[in-house]
Scaffold this active site. Structure first.
Site, PDB file in Angstrom:
ATOM      1  N   HIS A 477       0.936  -1.515   0.374  1.00 65.61           N
ATOM      2  CA  HIS A 477       0.127   0.147   0.810  1.00 65.61           C
ATOM      3  C   HIS A 477       1.099   1.042  -0.031  1.00 65.61           C
ATOM      4  O   HIS A 477       2.278   1.085   0.222  1.00 65.61           O
ATOM      5  CB  HIS A 477      -0.994   0.150   1.371  1.00 65.61           C
ATOM      6  CG  HIS A 477      -2.556  -0.737   0.477  1.00 65.61           C
ATOM      7  ND1 HIS A 477      -3.557  -1.170   0.880  1.00 65.61           N
ATOM      8  CD2 HIS A 477      -2.189  -2.120   0.073  1.00 65.61           C
ATOM      9  CE1 HIS A 477      -4.238  -0.831   0.793  1.00 65.61           C
ATOM     10  NE2 HIS A 477      -3.495  -2.534   0.784  1.00 65.61           N
ATOM     11  N   GLU A 502     -11.065   2.042   1.639  1.00 63.73           N
ATOM     12  CA  GLU A 502     -10.730   2.905   3.263  1.00 63.73           C
ATOM     13  C   GLU A 502     -11.705   4.010   3.354  1.00 63.73           C
ATOM     14  O   GLU A 502     -12.198   4.829   4.131  1.00 63.73           O
ATOM     15  CB  GLU A 502     -10.004   2.759   3.565  1.00 63.73           C
ATOM     16  CG  GLU A 502      -8.768   3.045   2.748  1.00 63.73           C
ATOM     17  CD  GLU A 502      -7.469   2.561   2.722  1.00 63.73           C
ATOM     18  OE1 GLU A 502      -6.783   1.560   2.912  1.00 63.73           O
ATOM     19  OE2 GLU A 502      -6.318   3.358   2.937  1.00 63.73           O
TER      20      GLU A 502
HETATM   21  C1  NOJ Z   1      -2.785   2.740   5.122  1.00 60.08           C
HETATM   22  C2  NOJ Z   1      -3.386   1.397   4.386  1.00 60.08           C
HETATM   23  O1  NOJ Z   1      -4.267   1.454   2.681  1.00 60.08           O
HETATM   24  C3  NOJ Z   1      -4.781   1.130   4.901  1.00 60.08           C
HETATM   25  O2  NOJ Z   1      -5.049  -0.475   4.393  1.00 60.08           O
HETATM   26  C4  NOJ Z   1      -4.018   0.318   6.087  1.00 60.08           C
HETATM   27  O3  NOJ Z   1      -4.482   0.554   7.057  1.00 60.08           O
HETATM   28  C5  NOJ Z   1      -3.382   1.640   6.814  1.00 60.08           C
HETATM   29  N1  NOJ Z   1      -2.228   2.170   5.725  1.00 60.08           N
HETATM   30  C6  NOJ Z   1      -2.331   1.036   8.096  1.00 60.08           C
HETATM   31  O4  NOJ Z   1      -1.306   0.579   7.742  1.00 60.08           O
HETATM   32 CA    CA Z   2      -3.499   3.924   1.948  1.00 65.18          CA
END
Ligand code: NOJ
Ligand code: CA
Length: 697
Positions: A477, A502
């Site tokens: 990510h 998210e």
């Molecule tokens: C950003 C990521 O895209 C997400 O999926 C993750 O939960 C958080 N960072 C914490 O690492």
């Molecule tokens: Ca992210």
């Protein structure tokens, strides 16, 4: 991985018939002759190229060049000293992917240029011309005793033939998590705040776009610009020159080091790619980007198994639990990654055909994460919080057939991560954990480096290479963009690099609008697999997030398992939202590794329908999604196998479904479908359609 057929024909200047030269023009066509590239020196010796598609100009005369530190630029006064021409044809096998066999057929030309007056006096331009687009790169041989050279900029032009419709995100040096804008070329304004949200990491120095950027000409030709095999080089953004309908390469730099790239001779740049198609759907089926990468260097990677997975994850994004264990030094009682919670997920996953469990917030350091300037040495990738027994969770998972997925949030402190790579992966190897989700939230430390610069490109590669030694696969990510490296390093299984699910949980701008994913399918997805994390059933996020919601119907959440490709697919919602939900059957049934994939219909930003055949079972799955417009589509099932019968289940938007007013209205029904069927379906506003066709003899 084996090459089934490799046929290489090599011929030299003037003998070949697939290109012709006048004094200074060299023309080469694709195998089916639909695409033609011309290389030409202008009167002052400036190297240029242009491209025709179906005999019409699609890229006008575009200059090639470089600026170096302390050395003369590569600009003009060149002569052609050699031209080599050849054809290549092979079919290679993907260890996992959208399709098993990939056809790789192209004609290529390598033009050697010289200018004896300057220090970098010789280089080559290498073109590969396919039926679905072109790739070209610069190749610099060892010369003049230069140990290394510093690139201030690459000046590759792309001269468009019209004011095309464009789907673009800003040329951010630090993050790709932007919504796509649809504008004409002359209206691209990446610097306007109206075109990008307020992301903490954002750094957009120019009116430039990130790639892939997709365009449609007034004749309906579809183009997508990107790069392949980004290795030891900065990521490329494309700077917009509205007056001249021109884009030029703008490499991501390092403010810390004061340059764009430092390289030892000899070196090759990444391939600059242009996918060219009559129809939008052909862009999705194109394999240009992986074909322009080198074959598998890792050999057998059967230790990685494509899988669906759940996670102690969504609960943190909606605020039901937290990553950290303490607040002001005391346990706050909201920690998500507990042994007990992990076991509950393992139980549910194991009962529902889900092979993996991601656990975030398991390790120490989360108290000092977002918002802290000094993040070196904070995260520890070995030490669990006291309420999480890693060994016990792994053991329990193994007993139930569920493999734990490791999580390493680096908080954009790559040096801290590099120091721990070997110990962290050795722990995983000992426990039999074969994949890790990495994360790079925040501004890169050291200051002055950006996520998409050469220094970070090399970091991401080091992670892949080190992980491979321990039989570990990476789902990054906040990654560097996908450029087809998965062919060479098939442990590069998936990545984010877009506005993922998210954002719907917490973005203050209303989340991803219904046109987001029908755009992503024709832009970001052309680069490679996406860890989008679909599968939210509790669309309105009650009771945790009153202000937020998912902007799709439930049927669309199911369709995403087919539409958005990744060899790992999350079922991201909470257990309680899946229990006793008949629609969950689709997630249990759907495949993750494909024999073949066919894009049946679609238009950029509007809708798309994809059919995929599962590798081992021969089952077919179909997914279709639409933007905010409801629509009727017809699916012609002639892609089905003639020797098979199918048990078919349709998961369709209900009569009153609507992404906002009534997102969970879903109709689930059995239907008789054969190879001869043609069926009309209705998709609601922001809706979708998912079909499972389970093969029976
Ligand atoms: C950003 C990521 O895209 C997400 O999926 C993750 O939960 C958080 N960072 C914490 O690492
Ligand atoms: Ca992210």
């Amino acid at each position: 991985m084996k090459n089934r057929i490799v046929i290489v024909f090599i011929s030299f200047v003037l003998i070949s018939c697939s290109y012709s030269t006048s004094k200074d023009i060299i023309k080469t066509q694709s195998p089916s002759k639909n695409i033609e590239v011309s290389f030409q020196l202008l009167n002052d010796g400036t190297p240029t190229y242009s491209v025709k598609f179906n005999k019409n100009s699609i890229i006008d005369t575009s200059k090639l060049g470089f600026d170096f530190k302390g050395l003369s630029s590569i600009k003009n006064n060149f002569t052609i000293v050699d031209v080599q021409n050849s054809s290549f044809s092979e079919s290679w096998e993907m260890p996992w992917g959208e399709t098993k066999e990939v056809e790789n057929n192209y004609n290529e030309i390598i033009v050697t240029l010289q200018n004896a007056e300057i220090e970098i006096s010789e280089f080559q331009i290498h073109f590969k011309i396919y039926d679905d687009g072109i790739g070209f790169r610069y190749e610099f041989p060892k010369q003049n005793d230069f140990d290394s050279i510093i690139i201030l900029d690459e000046n590759t032009e792309i001269n468009l033939t019209g004011n095309h419709t464009c789907w673009w995100i800003p040329g951010d040096w630090d993050i790709y998590e932007h919504l796509y804008s649809k504008t004409n070329f002359v209206n691209i304004d990446a610097l306007s705040k109206a075109n990008h949200g307020s992301l903490a990491q954002t750094y957009i120095p120019e009116n430039a776009v990130n790639t892939p950027v997709t365009m449609r000409t007034s004749d309906g030709v579809h183009l997508s610009f990107h790069e392949a095999n980004l290795t030891n080089y900065p990521g490329m953004t494309l700077k917009i020159d509205k007056d001249n309908l021109l884009m030029s390469s703008e490499l991501v730099g390092s403010d810390r080091l004061g340059y764009k790239a430092k390289l030892k001779l000899p070196f090759n740049t990444p391939w600059r790619t242009i996918q060219i198609a009559n129809k939008a759907t052909e862009l999705i089926d194109s394999k240009l980007i992986v074909n322009l990468n080198e074959p598998n260097k890792l050999g057998d990677i059967s230790w990685f198994k494509p899988t669906k997975y759940m996670g102690i994850w969504w609960e943190m994004h909606v605020g039901k639990s937290q990553w950290s264990y303490t607040n002001n030094g005391k346990p706050h009682g909201m920690h998500g990654a507990t042994t007990e919670n992990a076991k509950a997920f393992i139980d549910f996953a194991s009962e529902n055909e889900i092979g993996g469990l991601l656990v975030e917030g398991w390790n120490t350091g989360w108290e000092h994460w977002i918002g802290f300037e000094e993040r070196e040495g904070v995260f520890d990738f070995i030490t669990s919080y006291p309420d999480y027994d890693l060994e016990e969770v792994v053991r329990y998972g193994r007993e139930k057939g569920v493999e734990i997925i490791m999580h390493h949030e680096t908080s954009a402190a790559p040096r801290t991560y590099e120091q721990q790579l070997d110990t962290a992966y050795a722990l995983m190897k000992r426990l039999g954990i074969h994949s890790v989700k990495t994360g790079y939230v925040g501004k890169i430390i050291p200051k002055g480096e950006y996520h998409h610069g050469q220094w970070m490109v090399n970091h991401y590669r080091k992670v892949l290479e080190t992980a491979a030694k321990y039989e570990v696969a990476i789902n990054a990510h906040e990654p560097i963009k996908a450029t087809g490296i998965r062919r060479t390093y098939p442990n590069a299984i998936s990545r984010e690099g877009l506005r993922g699910q998210e954002f719907n949980a917490w973005a203050s701008d209303g989340g991803n609008p219904p046109n987001h994913l029908p755009t992503v399918a024709f832009t970001r997805m052309l680069a490679g697999p996406i860890d989008f994390t679909p599968g939210v059933f509790n669309i309105k996020l009650k009771p945790y997030k009153d202000e937020n919601q998912i902007n799709t119907t439930l049927a669309q959440q199911l369709a995403l398992y087919v539409v958005i490709y990744s060899p790992i697919q999350m079922a991201c919602d909470l257990i309680e939202n899946y229990e006793n939900q008949p629609a969950f059957q689709f997630i249990s049934d759907v495949g993750v590794d494909w024999e073949k994939s066919i894009t049946l219909n679609g238009e950029v930003g509007e809708f798309v329908t994809i059919a995929r055949k599962e590798k081992t079972s021969g089952n077919w799955f179909v997914g279709s999604i639409t933007n905010e417009d409801p629509r009727n589509i017809t699916i012609d099932f002639s892609f089905l196998d003639s020797d098979k019968k199918y048990k078919t289940t349709i998961y369709q938007d209900g009569k009153n479904a609507h992404w906002d007013n009534n997102p969970t209205d879903i109709e689930i029904r059995k239907m008789k479908i054969t190879k001869n069927s043609k069926v009309d379906f209705h998709l609601a506003a922001g809706g979708g359609l998912a079909i499972s066709l389970i093969a029976i003899e």
